[in-house]
Design a protein around this motif. Structure first.
Motif, PDB file in Angstrom:
ATOM      1  N   GLN A  86     -10.547   3.862  -5.653  1.00 47.43           N
ATOM      2  CA  GLN A  86     -11.268   5.159  -5.344  1.00 47.43           C
ATOM      3  C   GLN A  86      -9.921   6.905  -6.072  1.00 47.43           C
ATOM      4  OE1 GLN A  86     -13.713   5.610  -2.136  1.00 47.43           O
ATOM      5  NE2 GLN A  86     -14.230   7.592  -3.261  1.00 47.43           N
ATOM      6  N   LEU A  87      -9.070   6.245  -5.218  1.00 50.87           N
ATOM      7  CA  LEU A  87      -8.114   7.016  -5.197  1.00 50.87           C
ATOM      8  C   LEU A  87      -6.967   6.797  -6.578  1.00 50.87           C
ATOM      9  CD1 LEU A  87      -6.644   6.365  -1.566  1.00 50.87           C
ATOM     10  CD2 LEU A  87      -7.620   8.052  -2.947  1.00 50.87           C
ATOM     11  N   LYS A  88      -6.959   5.620  -6.856  1.00 49.00           N
ATOM     12  CA  LYS A  88      -6.485   5.317  -8.815  1.00 49.00           C
ATOM     13  C   LYS A  88      -7.666   5.724  -9.781  1.00 49.00           C
ATOM     14  CE  LYS A  88      -3.731   1.534  -8.086  1.00 49.00           C
ATOM     15  NZ  LYS A  88      -3.885  -0.081  -8.258  1.00 49.00           N
ATOM     16  N   GLU A  89      -8.794   6.020  -9.401  1.00 47.31           N
ATOM     17  CA  GLU A  89      -9.515   6.916  -9.970  1.00 47.31           C
ATOM     18  C   GLU A  89      -9.774   8.307  -9.937  1.00 47.31           C
ATOM     19  OE1 GLU A  89     -14.777   6.115 -11.425  1.00 47.31           O
ATOM     20  OE2 GLU A  89     -14.129   5.293  -9.703  1.00 47.31           O
ATOM     21  N   ARG A  90      -9.406   8.252  -9.320  1.00 44.39           N
ATOM     22  CA  ARG A  90      -9.248   9.628  -8.618  1.00 44.39           C
ATOM     23  C   ARG A  90      -7.837  11.079  -9.739  1.00 44.39           C
ATOM     24  NH1 ARG A  90     -10.508  11.729  -2.906  1.00 44.39           N
ATOM     25  NH2 ARG A  90     -10.374  13.571  -3.964  1.00 44.39           N
ATOM     26  N   THR A  91      -7.476  10.181  -9.002  1.00 37.55           N
ATOM     27  CA  THR A  91      -5.657  10.625  -9.627  1.00 37.55           C
ATOM     28  C   THR A  91      -5.474  10.424 -11.853  1.00 37.55           C
ATOM     29  OG1 THR A  91      -4.847   8.996  -7.453  1.00 37.55           O
ATOM     30  CG2 THR A  91      -3.333  10.332  -9.686  1.00 37.55           C
ATOM     31  N   GLN A  92      -6.179   9.718 -12.031  1.00 40.29           N
ATOM     32  CA  GLN A  92      -6.149   9.424 -13.076  1.00 40.29           C
ATOM     33  C   GLN A  92      -6.980  10.305 -13.883  1.00 40.29           C
ATOM     34  OE1 GLN A  92      -7.377   5.866 -14.514  1.00 40.29           O
ATOM     35  NE2 GLN A  92      -5.205   4.494 -13.238  1.00 40.29           N
ATOM     36  N   ARG A  93      -7.786  10.429 -12.997  1.00 40.02           N
ATOM     37  CA  ARG A  93      -8.920  11.230 -14.195  1.00 40.02           C
ATOM     38  C   ARG A  93      -8.485  12.874 -13.857  1.00 40.02           C
ATOM     39  NH1 ARG A  93     -15.017  11.699 -10.819  1.00 40.02           N
ATOM     40  NH2 ARG A  93     -15.090  12.995 -12.277  1.00 40.02           N
ATOM     41  N   VAL A 119       0.959  -0.907  -0.449  1.00 47.31           N
ATOM     42  CA  VAL A 119      -0.071  -0.410  -0.066  1.00 47.31           C
ATOM     43  C   VAL A 119       0.521   1.485   0.287  1.00 47.31           C
ATOM     44  CG1 VAL A 119      -1.868   1.356   1.231  1.00 47.31           C
ATOM     45  CG2 VAL A 119      -1.959  -1.231   0.900  1.00 47.31           C
ATOM     46  N   ALA A 120       1.872   1.700   0.621  1.00 47.84           N
ATOM     47  CA  ALA A 120       3.032   2.437   0.430  1.00 47.84           C
ATOM     48  C   ALA A 120       3.333   2.770  -0.198  1.00 47.84           C
ATOM     49  CB  ALA A 120       4.072   2.356   1.838  1.00 47.84           C
ATOM     50  N   GLY A 121       3.888   1.752  -1.653  1.00 49.01           N
ATOM     51  CA  GLY A 121       4.616   2.264  -2.728  1.00 49.01           C
ATOM     52  C   GLY A 121       3.548   2.497  -3.460  1.00 49.01           C
ATOM     53  N   GLU A 122       2.645   1.814  -3.645  1.00 51.44           N
ATOM     54  CA  GLU A 122       1.296   2.645  -4.408  1.00 51.44           C
ATOM     55  C   GLU A 122       0.818   3.944  -4.115  1.00 51.44           C
ATOM     56  OE1 GLU A 122      -2.241  -0.346  -4.604  1.00 51.44           O
ATOM     57  OE2 GLU A 122      -0.665  -1.926  -5.059  1.00 51.44           O
ATOM     58  N   LEU A 123       0.546   4.328  -2.714  1.00 48.67           N
ATOM     59  CA  LEU A 123       0.092   5.573  -2.249  1.00 48.67           C
ATOM     60  C   LEU A 123       1.238   6.487  -3.312  1.00 48.67           C
ATOM     61  CD1 LEU A 123      -1.726   5.043   0.985  1.00 48.67           C
ATOM     62  CD2 LEU A 123      -2.035   5.918  -1.042  1.00 48.67           C
ATOM     63  N   ALA A 124       2.841   6.027  -3.006  1.00 45.64           N
ATOM     64  CA  ALA A 124       3.482   6.596  -3.379  1.00 45.64           C
ATOM     65  C   ALA A 124       4.237   7.176  -4.773  1.00 45.64           C
ATOM     66  CB  ALA A 124       4.837   6.436  -2.796  1.00 45.64           C
ATOM     67  N   GLN A 125       3.469   6.033  -5.366  1.00 42.92           N
ATOM     68  CA  GLN A 125       3.120   6.340  -6.920  1.00 42.92           C
ATOM     69  C   GLN A 125       2.513   7.506  -7.388  1.00 42.92           C
ATOM     70  OE1 GLN A 125       3.074   1.882  -8.630  1.00 42.92           O
ATOM     71  NE2 GLN A 125       5.132   1.897  -7.739  1.00 42.92           N
ATOM     72  N   LEU A 126       1.084   6.852  -6.644  1.00 47.29           N
ATOM     73  CA  LEU A 126       0.018   8.173  -7.002  1.00 47.29           C
ATOM     74  C   LEU A 126       0.428   9.563  -6.911  1.00 47.29           C
ATOM     75  CD1 LEU A 126      -3.145   5.998  -5.030  1.00 47.29           C
ATOM     76  CD2 LEU A 126      -2.134   6.361  -8.103  1.00 47.29           C
ATOM     77  N   ARG A 127       1.062   9.906  -5.519  1.00 51.31           N
ATOM     78  CA  ARG A 127       1.234  11.209  -5.251  1.00 51.31           C
ATOM     79  C   ARG A 127       2.996  11.775  -6.231  1.00 51.31           C
ATOM     80  NH1 ARG A 127       3.582  12.667   0.157  1.00 51.31           N
ATOM     81  NH2 ARG A 127       3.071  15.018  -0.222  1.00 51.31           N
ATOM     82  N   LEU A 128       3.545  10.821  -6.156  1.00 50.84           N
ATOM     83  CA  LEU A 128       4.188  10.926  -7.764  1.00 50.84           C
ATOM     84  C   LEU A 128       4.104  11.949  -9.122  1.00 50.84           C
ATOM     85  CD1 LEU A 128       7.181  11.626  -7.886  1.00 50.84           C
ATOM     86  CD2 LEU A 128       7.925   9.485  -8.952  1.00 50.84           C
ATOM     87  N   GLU A 187      -6.302  18.655  -3.081  1.00 48.63           N
ATOM     88  CA  GLU A 187      -6.901  18.168  -2.113  1.00 48.63           C
ATOM     89  C   GLU A 187      -7.012  16.528  -2.176  1.00 48.63           C
ATOM     90  OE1 GLU A 187     -11.636  16.926  -0.830  1.00 48.63           O
ATOM     91  OE2 GLU A 187     -10.765  18.545  -2.522  1.00 48.63           O
ATOM     92  N   LEU A 188      -6.869  15.583  -3.314  1.00 51.21           N
ATOM     93  CA  LEU A 188      -6.685  14.522  -3.140  1.00 51.21           C
ATOM     94  C   LEU A 188      -4.780  14.236  -2.788  1.00 51.21           C
ATOM     95  CD1 LEU A 188      -6.718  12.075  -4.285  1.00 51.21           C
ATOM     96  CD2 LEU A 188      -6.091  12.819  -6.528  1.00 51.21           C
ATOM     97  N   ASP A 189      -3.808  15.728  -3.124  1.00 48.62           N
ATOM     98  CA  ASP A 189      -2.928  14.981  -2.454  1.00 48.62           C
ATOM     99  C   ASP A 189      -2.286  15.018  -0.831  1.00 48.62           C
ATOM    100  OD1 ASP A 189       0.795  15.359  -2.862  1.00 48.62           O
ATOM    101  OD2 ASP A 189       0.584  17.003  -2.452  1.00 48.62           O
ATOM    102  N   ASP A 190      -3.095  15.901  -0.920  1.00 46.12           N
ATOM    103  CA  ASP A 190      -3.103  15.859   1.165  1.00 46.12           C
ATOM    104  C   ASP A 190      -3.994  14.854   1.816  1.00 46.12           C
ATOM    105  OD1 ASP A 190      -2.213  18.350   0.969  1.00 46.12           O
ATOM    106  OD2 ASP A 190      -3.818  19.436   1.086  1.00 46.12           O
ATOM    107  N   GLU A 191      -4.739  14.422   1.056  1.00 48.15           N
ATOM    108  CA  GLU A 191      -5.606  12.629   1.464  1.00 48.15           C
ATOM    109  C   GLU A 191      -4.313  11.892   0.801  1.00 48.15           C
ATOM    110  OE1 GLU A 191      -9.416  10.333   0.464  1.00 48.15           O
ATOM    111  OE2 GLU A 191      -9.263  11.981  -0.908  1.00 48.15           O
TER     112      GLU A 191
END
Length: 263
Positions: free
Chosen positions: A131-138, A60-69, A108-112
Protein backbone atom coordinates in the motif's frame (compact mmCIF):
# COMPACT_ATOMS: atom_id res chain seq x y z
CA UNK A 1 16.74 79.59 16.00
CA UNK A 2 14.13 77.37 17.58
CA UNK A 3 12.91 76.28 14.12
CA UNK A 4 16.43 75.23 13.10
CA UNK A 5 16.85 73.20 16.30
CA UNK A 6 13.48 71.53 15.68
CA UNK A 7 14.44 70.64 12.12
CA UNK A 8 17.78 69.19 13.24
CA UNK A 9 16.05 67.13 15.93
CA UNK A 10 13.56 65.76 13.41
CA UNK A 11 16.36 64.85 11.00
CA UNK A 12 18.23 63.10 13.80
CA UNK A 13 15.15 61.10 14.78
CA UNK A 14 14.52 60.20 11.10
CA UNK A 15 18.10 58.96 10.71
CA UNK A 16 17.82 56.91 13.89
CA UNK A 17 14.53 55.35 12.73
CA UNK A 18 15.99 54.59 9.29
CA UNK A 19 19.02 52.96 10.88
CA UNK A 20 16.87 50.81 13.15
CA UNK A 21 14.70 49.74 10.22
CA UNK A 22 17.73 48.84 8.11
CA UNK A 23 19.24 46.90 11.01
CA UNK A 24 16.04 44.94 11.58
CA UNK A 25 15.76 44.10 7.86
CA UNK A 26 19.40 43.02 7.72
CA UNK A 27 19.01 40.83 10.81
CA UNK A 28 15.84 39.29 9.40
CA UNK A 29 17.51 38.57 6.06
CA UNK A 30 20.52 37.06 7.81
CA UNK A 31 18.26 34.93 10.00
CA UNK A 32 16.32 33.69 6.99
CA UNK A 33 19.58 32.90 5.23
CA UNK A 34 20.83 30.95 8.24
CA UNK A 35 17.53 29.08 8.52
CA UNK A 36 17.64 28.26 4.84
CA UNK A 37 21.19 27.03 5.14
CA UNK A 38 20.32 24.90 8.15
CA UNK A 39 17.29 23.45 6.37
CA UNK A 40 19.33 22.60 3.28
CA UNK A 41 22.03 21.04 5.42
CA UNK A 42 19.45 18.97 7.30
CA UNK A 43 17.90 17.82 4.04
CA UNK A 44 21.30 16.91 2.67
CA UNK A 45 22.08 14.88 5.78
CA UNK A 46 18.72 13.12 5.64
CA UNK A 47 19.11 12.33 1.94
CA UNK A 48 22.60 10.99 2.51
CA UNK A 49 21.35 8.87 5.38
CA UNK A 50 18.44 7.51 3.35
CA UNK A 51 20.73 6.75 0.44
CA UNK A 52 23.10 4.89 2.75
CA UNK A 53 20.20 2.93 4.28
CA UNK A 54 18.74 2.03 0.90
CA UNK A 55 22.05 0.58 -0.26
CA UNK A 56 23.36 -0.72 3.06
CA UNK A 57 20.29 -2.25 4.66
CA UNK A 58 18.06 -5.02 3.40
CA UNK A 59 14.54 -5.99 4.18
CA UNK A 60 11.83 -3.65 5.39
CA UNK A 61 14.19 -0.87 6.54
CA UNK A 62 15.91 -0.69 3.17
CA UNK A 63 12.61 -0.61 1.25
CA UNK A 64 11.26 2.17 3.48
CA UNK A 65 14.45 4.17 2.90
CA UNK A 66 14.11 3.69 -0.87
CA UNK A 67 10.48 4.89 -0.79
CA UNK A 68 11.37 7.99 1.22
CA UNK A 69 14.34 8.80 -1.03
CA UNK A 70 12.29 8.45 -4.23
CA UNK A 71 9.46 10.56 -2.79
CA UNK A 72 11.70 13.35 -1.53
CA UNK A 73 13.77 13.48 -4.73
CA UNK A 74 10.72 13.72 -6.99
CA UNK A 75 8.95 16.33 -4.86
CA UNK A 76 12.04 18.52 -4.49
CA UNK A 77 12.80 18.44 -8.22
CA UNK A 78 9.20 19.37 -9.09
CA UNK A 79 9.19 22.19 -6.54
CA UNK A 80 12.39 23.68 -7.96
CA UNK A 81 11.13 23.42 -11.55
CA UNK A 82 7.78 25.07 -10.81
CA UNK A 83 9.24 27.87 -8.69
CA UNK A 84 11.80 28.62 -11.40
CA UNK A 85 9.19 28.57 -14.16
CA UNK A 86 6.49 30.63 -12.44
CA UNK A 87 8.84 33.62 -12.31
CA UNK A 88 8.84 33.74 -16.13
CA UNK A 89 5.43 32.20 -16.93
CA UNK A 90 2.55 33.37 -14.75
CA UNK A 91 0.28 30.65 -16.14
CA UNK A 92 2.13 28.15 -13.94
CA UNK A 93 0.54 29.65 -10.84
CA UNK A 94 -2.29 27.12 -11.01
CA UNK A 95 0.26 24.33 -11.31
CA UNK A 96 2.01 25.65 -8.22
CA UNK A 97 -1.30 25.56 -6.34
CA UNK A 98 -1.85 21.96 -7.40
CA UNK A 99 1.65 21.05 -6.31
CA UNK A 100 1.04 22.54 -2.88
CA UNK A 101 -1.96 20.29 -2.45
CA UNK A 102 0.12 17.36 -3.66
CA UNK A 103 2.91 18.35 -1.27
CA UNK A 104 0.53 17.99 1.66
CA UNK A 105 -0.05 14.34 0.72
CA UNK A 106 3.67 13.86 0.13
CA UNK A 107 4.64 15.27 3.51
CA UNK A 108 2.04 13.12 5.20
CA UNK A 109 3.39 10.00 3.50
CA UNK A 110 6.99 10.97 4.32
CA UNK A 111 6.12 11.37 8.00
CA UNK A 112 4.36 8.02 7.99
CA UNK A 113 7.34 6.31 6.40
CA UNK A 114 9.64 7.97 8.88
CA UNK A 115 7.55 6.66 11.80
CA UNK A 116 7.48 3.16 10.32
CA UNK A 117 11.28 3.15 10.19
CA UNK A 118 11.26 3.09 14.00
CA UNK A 119 8.43 0.59 14.24
CA UNK A 120 9.61 -2.62 15.96
CA UNK A 121 6.88 -4.81 14.45
CA UNK A 122 8.48 -5.59 11.12
CA UNK A 123 5.75 -8.03 10.08
CA UNK A 124 3.07 -5.35 10.24
CA UNK A 125 5.31 -2.94 8.35
CA UNK A 126 5.98 -5.60 5.69
CA UNK A 127 2.21 -6.05 5.28
CA UNK A 128 1.80 -2.30 4.75
CA UNK A 129 4.57 -2.04 2.16
CA UNK A 130 2.43 -2.74 -0.97
CA UNK A 131 0.00 0.00 0.00
CA UNK A 132 2.84 2.39 0.82
CA UNK A 133 4.52 1.66 -2.52
CA UNK A 134 1.28 2.36 -4.39
CA UNK A 135 0.79 5.70 -2.62
CA UNK A 136 4.38 6.67 -3.27
CA UNK A 137 4.09 5.82 -6.98
CA UNK A 138 0.88 7.83 -7.34
CA UNK A 139 2.39 10.89 -5.71
CA UNK A 140 5.67 10.70 -7.59
CA UNK A 141 3.85 10.11 -10.89
CA UNK A 142 1.76 13.26 -10.38
CA UNK A 143 4.83 15.25 -9.38
CA UNK A 144 6.76 14.02 -12.41
CA UNK A 145 3.85 14.90 -14.71
CA UNK A 146 3.76 18.48 -13.44
CA UNK A 147 7.53 18.82 -13.68
CA UNK A 148 7.85 17.52 -17.22
CA UNK A 149 4.82 19.49 -18.40
CA UNK A 150 6.40 22.69 -17.08
CA UNK A 151 9.71 21.85 -18.74
CA UNK A 152 8.06 21.00 -22.06
CA UNK A 153 6.15 24.29 -21.95
CA UNK A 154 9.33 26.26 -21.31
CA UNK A 155 11.13 24.37 -24.08
CA UNK A 156 8.30 25.06 -26.53
CA UNK A 157 8.40 28.78 -25.72
CA UNK A 158 12.15 28.76 -26.23
CA UNK A 159 11.79 27.02 -29.62
CA UNK A 160 9.14 29.50 -30.77
CA UNK A 161 11.27 32.42 -29.71
CA UNK A 162 14.28 30.92 -31.49
CA UNK A 163 12.28 30.44 -34.72
CA UNK A 164 11.08 34.05 -34.63
CA UNK A 165 14.61 35.24 -33.92
CA UNK A 166 16.01 33.24 -36.84
CA UNK A 167 13.41 34.73 -39.18
CA UNK A 168 14.27 38.26 -38.06
CA UNK A 169 17.98 37.58 -38.45
CA UNK A 170 17.43 36.26 -42.01
CA UNK A 171 15.51 39.42 -42.90
CA UNK A 172 18.20 41.64 -41.40
CA UNK A 173 20.96 39.70 -43.18
CA UNK A 174 19.14 40.14 -46.49
CA UNK A 175 18.77 43.86 -45.83
CA UNK A 176 22.48 44.18 -45.05
CA UNK A 177 23.32 42.46 -48.36
CA UNK A 178 21.21 44.85 -50.43
CA UNK A 179 23.87 45.15 -53.15
CA UNK A 180 23.41 41.49 -54.09
CA UNK A 181 19.76 42.17 -54.88
CA UNK A 182 20.70 45.18 -56.99
CA UNK A 183 23.23 43.07 -58.92
CA UNK A 184 20.73 40.30 -59.58
CA UNK A 185 18.12 42.61 -61.08
CA UNK A 186 20.23 43.69 -64.14
CA UNK A 187 21.29 40.08 -64.68
CA UNK A 188 17.68 38.93 -64.64
CA UNK A 189 16.68 41.73 -67.03
CA UNK A 190 19.49 40.89 -69.49
CA UNK A 191 18.65 37.19 -69.26
CA UNK A 192 15.01 37.88 -70.02
CA UNK A 193 15.97 40.08 -73.00
CA UNK A 194 18.30 37.44 -74.44
CA UNK A 195 15.76 34.68 -74.00
CA UNK A 196 12.87 36.73 -75.37
CA UNK A 197 13.11 35.89 -79.13
CA UNK A 198 13.96 32.24 -78.56
CA UNK A 199 11.20 31.94 -76.01
CA UNK A 200 8.71 33.53 -78.43
CA UNK A 201 9.75 31.18 -81.18
CA UNK A 202 9.45 28.23 -78.83
CA UNK A 203 5.97 29.30 -77.76
CA UNK A 204 4.90 29.73 -81.39
CA UNK A 205 6.23 26.29 -82.28
CA UNK A 206 4.54 24.74 -79.26
CA UNK A 207 1.22 26.33 -80.25
CA UNK A 208 1.34 24.59 -83.65
CA UNK A 209 1.88 27.70 -85.82
CA UNK A 210 3.82 26.86 -89.00
CA UNK A 211 5.10 29.81 -90.99
CA UNK A 212 4.94 29.20 -94.78
CA UNK A 213 8.13 28.92 -96.73
CA UNK A 214 8.88 32.02 -98.79
CA UNK A 215 8.29 31.63 -102.57
CA UNK A 216 10.77 32.49 -105.26
CA UNK A 217 9.19 35.82 -106.19
CA UNK A 218 8.16 36.88 -102.75
CA UNK A 219 11.60 37.88 -101.62
CA UNK A 220 11.25 41.43 -102.98
CA UNK A 221 7.69 42.06 -101.87
CA UNK A 222 6.96 44.52 -99.08
CA UNK A 223 4.22 42.26 -97.72
CA UNK A 224 6.70 39.55 -96.77
CA UNK A 225 8.94 42.10 -95.08
CA UNK A 226 6.08 43.57 -93.13
CA UNK A 227 4.85 40.13 -92.04
CA UNK A 228 8.15 39.46 -90.25
CA UNK A 229 8.14 42.87 -88.67
CA UNK A 230 11.10 44.20 -90.67
CA UNK A 231 11.34 47.61 -92.29
CA UNK A 232 9.55 48.06 -95.60
CA UNK A 233 11.76 47.78 -98.69
CA UNK A 234 12.37 50.92 -100.67
CA UNK A 235 10.51 51.30 -103.97
CA UNK A 236 12.31 50.10 -107.12
CA UNK A 237 13.92 52.87 -109.19
CA UNK A 238 11.88 54.05 -112.16
CA UNK A 239 13.16 53.74 -115.75
CA UNK A 240 14.94 56.78 -117.20
CA UNK A 241 12.85 58.38 -120.05
CA UNK A 242 14.24 60.55 -122.79
CA UNK A 243 13.71 64.27 -122.28
CA UNK A 244 11.23 66.10 -124.46
CA UNK A 245 13.09 68.18 -127.07
CA UNK A 246 10.39 70.84 -127.00
CA UNK A 247 10.80 71.31 -123.29
CA UNK A 248 14.58 71.51 -123.43
CA UNK A 249 16.11 74.94 -122.97
CA UNK A 250 17.30 76.33 -126.26
CA UNK A 251 20.46 78.38 -126.41
CA UNK A 252 21.07 81.23 -129.00
CA UNK A 253 23.69 79.37 -130.99
CA UNK A 254 21.29 76.49 -131.53
CA UNK A 255 18.74 78.69 -133.40
CA UNK A 256 18.85 78.77 -137.24
CA UNK A 257 19.73 82.00 -138.99
CA UNK A 258 16.78 83.95 -140.46
CA UNK A 259 16.92 84.81 -144.22
CA UNK A 260 17.38 88.48 -144.99
CA UNK A 261 14.53 90.20 -146.88
CA UNK A 262 15.01 93.04 -149.42
CA UNK A 263 12.53 95.75 -150.25
Amino acid sequence: MEAAITILALLFVAFIALGVYATVKAVGAAKRGVDRTITQARRTVEDTTLRAKSFGQTGVAGELAQLRLALRTSMRATQDALHAGVAEDSSLAESVGLFRRLSAHGLELDDELKRLEREPDRATVAALLPQLKERTQRITHSADSLRWAARDRARQFADDDLDALNAQIDIEAGALRHWTVEEQRPQQASGAASQGPSAGAGRAHDAGVDWPEPTAGAGSSSTADESWGGPAREEAPQAITAPDPHLRTRYPWQEAARPETTN
